[in-house]
Design an enzyme around this catalytic site. Structure first.
Site, PDB file in Angstrom:
ATOM      1  N   ALA A 155      41.440  46.576  29.438  1.00  0.00           N
ATOM      2  CA  ALA A 155      40.330  46.960  30.087  1.00  0.00           C
ATOM      3  C   ALA A 155      40.733  47.717  31.162  1.00  0.00           C
ATOM      4  O   ALA A 155      41.153  48.827  30.873  1.00  0.00           O
ATOM      5  CB  ALA A 155      39.585  45.514  30.630  1.00  0.00           C
ATOM      6  N   CYS A 156      40.169  47.479  32.340  1.00  0.00           N
ATOM      7  CA  CYS A 156      40.362  48.484  33.539  1.00  0.00           C
ATOM      8  C   CYS A 156      41.781  48.692  34.062  1.00  0.00           C
ATOM      9  O   CYS A 156      41.968  49.710  34.781  1.00  0.00           O
ATOM     10  CB  CYS A 156      39.618  48.047  34.874  1.00  0.00           C
ATOM     11  SG  CYS A 156      37.844  48.015  34.536  1.00  0.00           S
ATOM     12  N   SER A 157      42.728  47.813  33.492  1.00  0.00           N
ATOM     13  CA  SER A 157      43.992  48.075  33.774  1.00  0.00           C
ATOM     14  C   SER A 157      44.896  48.801  32.622  1.00  0.00           C
ATOM     15  O   SER A 157      46.050  48.893  32.751  1.00  0.00           O
ATOM     16  CB  SER A 157      44.837  46.483  34.029  1.00  0.00           C
ATOM     17  OG  SER A 157      44.218  45.941  35.101  1.00  0.00           O
ATOM     18  N   SER A 158      44.185  49.569  32.013  1.00  0.00           N
ATOM     19  CA  SER A 158      44.744  49.979  30.695  1.00  0.00           C
ATOM     20  C   SER A 158      45.726  51.156  31.128  1.00  0.00           C
ATOM     21  O   SER A 158      46.771  51.555  30.523  1.00  0.00           O
ATOM     22  CB  SER A 158      43.607  50.591  29.513  1.00  0.00           C
ATOM     23  OG  SER A 158      42.919  49.649  29.227  1.00  0.00           O
ATOM     24  N   SER A 335      39.547  52.275  33.770  1.00  0.00           N
ATOM     25  CA  SER A 335      41.084  52.486  33.916  1.00  0.00           C
ATOM     26  C   SER A 335      41.417  53.775  34.422  1.00  0.00           C
ATOM     27  O   SER A 335      42.450  53.998  35.027  1.00  0.00           O
ATOM     28  CB  SER A 335      41.834  52.436  32.582  1.00  0.00           C
ATOM     29  OG  SER A 335      41.628  53.442  31.617  1.00  0.00           O
TER      30      SER A 335
END
Length: 375
Positions: A155-158, A335
């Site tokens: 998700a957004c931490s990719s 991300s």
């Protein structure tokens, strides 16, 4: 073990933008149509009316003022309310790969590298337009890179997880240089018909070149001091579609539960402490103090969230430039957000300056990368 450098970054930005004013006008037209269509049910109390949106609400809730998108027309059409991307044949370059190539070209030029210098490609993003073959392998072929490639999704931490994966491979000697790309087509999984989230996302792609520090020669490069990743399961941010929606006719599956949704207040309350603890713990593990940092490049989701994290980490209100925000222009680009901030606001730092690239989001997930400007 080899030291690792970030020797170049690149950002691809779509040509089309949607301002808050344009977005609100489209949403309110949709709301008026829905309320007129269901007027009898609303009057009988069997259905809640669709509430109006406004620019002040959006800025107060997020700090977002505009966003870049691949398709403005479909998104702003009250009868469609989502991007309509033309179907491509299997022989054509995919949308994500096309975006990645444009960002990668910039990153390669900045790093002084060519495709012949790269050993691997990682495509790290929140939403992939297909299950397989991997977008990363398509990018690898299009650029003429030997070696290997794979996709990943946290998700957004990719992007920060992608940096750690690449850095670990370079440290161990399994690769000399790696291209990590983050093509984020966030507009395709957003529910543009939901007032509480219709303003959140935009489209963009970032690229990062990581390589052995002893081989890096590009000016302005950053050495990776260390990386940390953390995950904790939560349903408070969820996307059940799990892939890019593309339609030729302009219709979409009419199920709210299949698109992006979140419990915003819960996410804010639960994620902020996780991120603060991660950064502070990471610094302590490296015998560093918050005062040693000159910059925080945080995930670009919500200005209030970033302001609180910056203040808690530094122990004071960040001074202008210490914690740059870009979401007012880009909105939440998943991300890619922290990498956009890093790419745009890092050249001015002096050699030896320390900073943290940090992203966080669904999962929950959070990644922290401590970097030092190289001499």
């Amino acid at each position: 073990m080899h030291a690792v450098s970030i020797s170049g970054t690149g950002v691809f930005t779509p040509e089309q933008t949607i301002s808050n004013a344009e977005l609100v006008a489209a949403f309110n037209a949709y709301a008026d149509r829905q309320n007129a269509l269901h007027a009898d049910e609303i009057e009988r109390g069997e259905r809640e009316p669709v509430p109006q949106s406004d620019e002040g609400f959006i800025v107060k809730a997020s700090g977002i003022e505009s966003r870049y998108v691949l398709d403005k027309k479909g998104t702003l059409d009250p009868e469609i309310m989502h991007p309509v991307l033309p179907e491509r044949s299997d022989d054509e370059l995919s949308v994500m790969a096309e975006m990645a190539l444009k960002a990668a070209t910039v990153a390669l030029e900045k790093s002084g590298r060519t495709a012949a210098d790269i050993d691997a490609v990682i495509c790290a993003a929140s939403n992939h337009e297909r299950a397989y073959p991997a977008i990363a392998i398509e990018v690898q072929q299009a650029l003429g890179i030997n070696g290997f490639a794979f996709d990943m999704n946290i998700a957004c931490s990719s992007a920060t997880f992608g940096i750690q994966a690449a850095a670990d491979m370079i440290r161990s000697g399994s690769a000399r240089a790696i291209l990590m790309v983050n093509p984020e087509i966030c507009s395709a999984h957003l529910e543009w018909r939901d007032r509480d989230c219709h303003f959140i996302f935009g489209d963009v792609c970032t690229a990062v070149i990581l390589e052995r520090a002893d081989l890096a020669t590009a000016p302005g490069r950053f050495e990776i001091v260390s990386t940390r990743c953390l995950t904790q399961f939560s349903n408070n941010i969820r996307n059940n579609n799990g892939f890019l929606r593309r339609t030729r006719e302009g219709h979409m599956q009419d199920r709210r539960d299949m698109l992006f949704r979140q419990e915003g207040r819960k996410v804010f309350k639960q994620v902020v402490p996780i991120v603060i603890d991660l950064i502070l713990g990471h610094l302590a593990d490296e015998d560093l103090k918050p005062g040693d940092l000159e910059r925080l490049w945080l995930h670009q989701a919500n200005k209030g969230m970033n302001d609180m994290i910056g203040a808690r980490v530094l122990g004071r209100t960040p001074e202008k430039g210490e914690q740059p925000n870009i979401l007012q222009d880009y909105a939440n680009t998943s991300s890619a957000g922290s990498i956009i901030a890093f790419s745009k606001y890092s050249d001015d730092l002096e050699p030896g300056a320390l900073g943290v690239i940090c992203s966080f989001g669904a999962g929950y997930s959070a990644g922290s990368v401590i970097v030092r400007k190289a001499a």
